[in-house]
Design an enzyme around this catalytic site. Structure first.
Site, PDB file in Angstrom:
ATOM      1  N   ARG C  30       0.832  -1.213   0.000  1.00  0.00           N
ATOM      2  CA  ARG C  30       0.000   0.000   0.000  1.00  0.00           C
ATOM      3  C   ARG C  30       0.869   1.268   0.000  1.00  0.00           C
ATOM      4  O   ARG C  30       0.595   2.213  -0.742  1.00  0.00           O
ATOM      5  CB  ARG C  30      -0.891  -0.020   1.242  1.00  0.00           C
ATOM      6  CG  ARG C  30      -1.704   1.246   1.499  1.00  0.00           C
ATOM      7  CD  ARG C  30      -2.514   1.048   2.790  1.00  0.00           C
ATOM      8  NE  ARG C  30      -3.282   2.223   3.167  1.00  0.00           N
ATOM      9  CZ  ARG C  30      -2.844   3.158   4.013  1.00  0.00           C
ATOM     10  NH1 ARG C  30      -1.641   3.072   4.524  1.00  0.00           N
ATOM     11  NH2 ARG C  30      -3.612   4.191   4.319  1.00  0.00           N
ATOM     12  N   ALA C  31       1.918   1.268   0.816  1.00  0.00           N
ATOM     13  CA  ALA C  31       2.760   2.462   0.899  1.00  0.00           C
ATOM     14  C   ALA C  31       3.508   2.693  -0.405  1.00  0.00           C
ATOM     15  O   ALA C  31       3.659   3.839  -0.854  1.00  0.00           O
ATOM     16  CB  ALA C  31       3.754   2.327   2.063  1.00  0.00           C
ATOM     17  N   THR C 114      15.091 -14.072  -1.605  1.00  0.00           N
ATOM     18  CA  THR C 114      14.537 -13.081  -2.522  1.00  0.00           C
ATOM     19  C   THR C 114      15.617 -12.117  -3.009  1.00  0.00           C
ATOM     20  O   THR C 114      15.689 -11.774  -4.195  1.00  0.00           O
ATOM     21  CB  THR C 114      13.437 -12.280  -1.784  1.00  0.00           C
ATOM     22  OG1 THR C 114      12.471 -13.204  -1.287  1.00  0.00           O
ATOM     23  CG2 THR C 114      12.784 -11.270  -2.703  1.00  0.00           C
ATOM     24  N   ASP C 137      11.402 -13.641  10.628  1.00  0.00           N
ATOM     25  CA  ASP C 137      12.572 -14.131  11.369  1.00  0.00           C
ATOM     26  C   ASP C 137      13.509 -13.042  11.879  1.00  0.00           C
ATOM     27  O   ASP C 137      14.341 -13.290  12.739  1.00  0.00           O
ATOM     28  CB  ASP C 137      13.371 -15.106  10.490  1.00  0.00           C
ATOM     29  CG  ASP C 137      12.633 -16.416  10.285  1.00  0.00           C
ATOM     30  OD1 ASP C 137      11.767 -16.756  11.119  1.00  0.00           O
ATOM     31  OD2 ASP C 137      12.902 -17.096   9.285  1.00  0.00           O
ATOM     32  N   GLY C 195       8.117 -14.569  30.062  1.00  0.00           N
ATOM     33  CA  GLY C 195       8.573 -14.989  31.386  1.00  0.00           C
ATOM     34  C   GLY C 195       9.085 -16.417  31.397  1.00  0.00           C
ATOM     35  O   GLY C 195       8.927 -17.132  32.394  1.00  0.00           O
ATOM     36  N   GLN C 265       2.252 -18.600  13.515  1.00  0.00           N
ATOM     37  CA  GLN C 265       3.099 -17.415  13.710  1.00  0.00           C
ATOM     38  C   GLN C 265       3.246 -16.539  12.463  1.00  0.00           C
ATOM     39  O   GLN C 265       3.700 -15.407  12.555  1.00  0.00           O
ATOM     40  CB  GLN C 265       4.498 -17.854  14.159  1.00  0.00           C
ATOM     41  CG  GLN C 265       4.497 -18.545  15.498  1.00  0.00           C
ATOM     42  CD  GLN C 265       5.775 -19.321  15.753  1.00  0.00           C
ATOM     43  OE1 GLN C 265       6.769 -18.768  16.199  1.00  0.00           O
ATOM     44  NE2 GLN C 265       5.763 -20.606  15.451  1.00  0.00           N
TER      45      GLN C 265
END
Lengths: 333, 333, 333, 333
Positions: C30-31, C114, C137, C195, C265
């Site tokens: 989008r940017a 890439t 990562d 924790g 994730q």
């Protein structure tokens, strides 16, 4: 009677969303579209509610039109309030659009106002109509739950949980205003789930004196913070007004804050319950129409699909269980 | 019969959580404790399930013991499996602890195994028992929903939503394994809500060939990604095994990945529904006991409190609605 | 050198996403698109990474193409791994497609692989390239943070929080495997934030004996549960293997469970940080290109935009701060 | 100078939270306590801020005092504003309490007001002080981020995402008021991340005319909905006032709604970033004190621990990056 006397063959239906949007409407649209394709029926989408119908803002929907929308809040068909449909002239134009597009039946997702318009439309033009209850307020007779309600309660609850962190850290009283114009459902359920000390709804009014007394008793029992849930009522600002009234009756030892949750409650990814409810109602609406059941709202009562005449769904009210109101008092001991 | 013939007076009750923890257990403990105080009854908490009872790990609970816990996952009373309670000797020790602490009745929150132990305890020692269904699996007869189930479905759903982002971006097939040992409830409901193409559960087995055929049909209809929900079954790894079987039957044009959601599904802040259900069941358990209803599990059927004999709750099964299984197929068109 | 020797005029650029998807890629697309329109440049989107470039799967993008995507996980441009682009022939075809579509420069969002492909492409055909680091990562030199990393850490953290409910209720040890093939960033940050008692990463290997000793010391200090975060390493299953090794060295008094968080994730709504980072990098990439800066990766170092030659970004590594590793030990006291 | 000339030996420190609570304060308290135990130092907790110090509401903290709190919003030490500490008499009493409890140094977590009091305390009584920036507003000089800011931005963002569902479905303009009394940080960052069309902050005032012009231009470019983020400013209600001003300048074709997010922004589980920041600052505060660094605030600048004299932290301001303000305009094209 709502069972169709002359079950004409339905080849093409249309669907629209009207009134305020509610999370799960997209899951419902998806179920209607996919169900129709499964049954070999064509589906047209109408954009922007009854206004779009009047203007002919109508397009053909495919399985792809509804892919990857089950998790999205709002409605891909857009929604709007439409005063023009409240007039005979508006409905006449709408009827002509339906005819021009060869549409045999109409599914409308919305609340009381939506169904009122639909009922007029049916009575004047005989258009087979099926209503689906889509409103976060859960204030419709003929269904235990409306689409969007479970999500809205969970959204309000997350906000209450957040505010309790601050209430607890600062030992404050918070008045939290939740949505629910004519109905205290969101207030009562989010209040019980949020561990609120009190819930103020129009169905079970508490005098300011009762509120003050309960707050004082709590502090005497060494409660250090309190959360009071207030249903917004006719106009926004109910909680702020109430806070002013309480402040007048007590010395300033209460550190009291007000937050109105507002439109946050309407949006967001629908909960699992709302997506499943919306899917069941969408499919039930479609298959009801195909069975010749018209002029009704589809709902879920005791976990079974039920069709209720639109007139009844509009006119009758669904009171809050006393068991729930009683629980608020017992559990805040 | 489960209605107590000789309703002895109950002055002090005890409560424990047993088996796997489930979100909402804390809300339930809170309702039992606050309800008891409201009715003028003393409450003792037992830590670590039946093992804690045998060891006398018992303490007095006040309103303050349960403040600010309604939103917390897990159980403040801790839980554990206890083989010793499966022996007569173990139960004898447990009974002596109850006597020593002057406890008149016992409320146990858990699943099938918990109730099995409780039933033995009742039959041998006549201890008035009330069971509350607390398990994410929703596999108990005598209640439409168990505490923790709604939260677990929503947790699984959030994971499915996340994975769909990747499935969609990479045009992959994902097999997602959800919990539910003997029961496909989580799989079916999270599958419908997550827009899964298929749901594989032990109650409705699909052959590998059927899975492969459906996947191929989907790709022929230009579906670019697929999500298959798999109930974990007797042992973890069901989805991985299934993926291997599918791979053997197809050329390698399927880019297929497996994720097992695992213990993530047990935890987390309980949903609004689970907190309200837990509160109703907790209060209903207490007030049932006070009315002399014992040796039962309290549940919610059609939104009403219902007491079911423990024997029935353990022995009978609760099948998944065919309507839901049918929806999976129709909506993935 | 990466500062442009022959700053040709750029009128039309193209953008693609490659490798594994990461939350925030859409905000970045989008940017780039909005930034290009603001500067009067045309933007073409390339679907499915380098493979789409080779096949000419290229389309014109407008402001509307990127409306309402900032909050979505995955990538609207799709992504795929493309072995063909690793060959000269593949890159030759890709170059011809760029020429045919009149594209003056190429923006690629992805990770190490890439950029490796992009660098070859630049060296062979002189195509002006700008790389944007998009990978959960955070293992790229030349930027403090990569797009998707903050979201992935928060996703892992939410899972850890849920599992702790169960770990705490059952007094268990949990080994939780998080992503991070060559890099322990997710493990260390989610471990500190969650924790965790220990964090096991390939950069700072702990022997099984050290793990067992620390666990025993914890239990001697009356810790009742422990969470150990394990970076997945080269192959999935690192945590399960580790658990087996621990079990061999201790008597069975440890109740130990393993959960691998897996693909969960990668997805989900991007965090505020990732959306802002993605927006800054997208705009910075575009404006860098317009300034004639090519053959670089744009990054953020000390909150400033920085351009690093692709060769350096690929070859150099970014070690984890010792301060963080030290904190894990101190805070689990 | 803030480097201690006479580094007396520190055996026992105390910690308090003051001013408005912020998510991450508990993670910070945990890091101070665990860090102190690691270094062999005793830690006392002071309840309810400076007021608790004056009243001697002080208790000894152990590792167990801070277990299982890293994920909780609010502050376990409670907080309150304390006018009495703004007087010399109040500070005299506070000093006597410190002496009576044998406390050698004081760590205060809070904002500007907290540090102002601390500075007086140091100047009058020579008490070694270490400040930690804990406020959602991020308006403190001497640190790139304050504890609670990242969480607050994400909370505001989630609300904006929800509201956009409705804005989009109804094609409305929404003015959303976020916190940030003297500072537009939350507004700017949640505005960029939320894809807002405009952000209104006191640092960069827009005239009503500019707002109206931009809205009209957007609608002319066929934007169908708009979100405007407004920093709340000196008093709540800034957004409502602004909406009234806009309404006066346009015909009623704008369907405009206002929501003030309010106290929801203060609470909730802290984000990964806030927990790590809080842990680093807590440990850095403690170890700074042990190194004899006093009368400072610990912060993070360019990802490094930095100690800034309290006077500077209070007096200097931290302007918003122009790069961010520029991005709002470009990306809403």
């Amino acid at each position: 009677m709502f069972l169709n006397m002359t079950p004409s063959i339905i080849n093409r239906i249309a669907i629209l969303t009207s009134g305020s949007d509610a999370p799960g409407m997209n899951a419902c649209i998806r179920a209607v579209v996919r169900g129709a394709l499964y049954h070999g029926i064509e589906v047209m989408g109408i954009r922007r509610g009854y206004g779009g119908l009047i203007r002919g803002d109508i397009f053909s929907m495919t399985s792809h039109s509804v892919s990857n929308i089950i998790q999205r809040g709002g409605t891909i068909l857009k929604s709007a309030h439409c005063p023009e449909f409240m007039t005979v002239e508006g409905r006449q134009k709408a009827y002509e659009q339906l005819m021009n597009h060869g549409i045999d039946a109409l599914i409308v997702i919305g609340g009381n106002g939506t169904f009122e318009g639909a009922l007029h439309f049916y009575e004047e033009f005989g258009v087979p109509i099926m209503g689906i209850p889509g409103t976060i307020d859960n204030d419709l007779f003929g269904t235990d739950y409306t689409i969007g309600y479970d999500t809205a309660v969970n959204t309000a609850l997350k906000a209450i949980d957040r505010i309790r962190d601050t209430a607890d850290s600062h030992e404050r009283i918070f008045l939290i205003e939740v949505m629910g114009r004519d109905s205290g459902y969101i207030a009562v359920q989010s209040g019980i789930a949020g561990g609120a000390e009190m819930v103020v709804i129009s169905e079970d009014p508490l005098s300011t004196q009762e509120l003050v007394d309960t707050l004082k008793q709590g502090f005497n029992r060494s409660k250090s913070s309190s959360i009071i849930i207030v249903a917004e009522g006719e106009t926004k600002g109910t909680a702020a007004t109430l806070a002013d009234q309480i402040r007048k009756q007590v010395d300033d030892k209460f550190d009291m804050r007000v937050t109105a949750l507002g439109h946050v409650q309407r949006g967001g990814t629908p909960s699992a319950y709302d997506r499943i409810l919306a899917s069941r109602l969408g499919l039930g609406a479609l298959e009801g129409l195909l069975d010749g059941t018209i002029n009704v709202m589809v709902g879920i009562i005791n976990n079974q699909l039920v069709y209720t005449p639109l007139r009844e769904a509009i006119d009758r009210s669904k009171p809050i269980k006393n068991e729930l109101l009683r629980m608020v008092n017992i559990l805040s001991v």
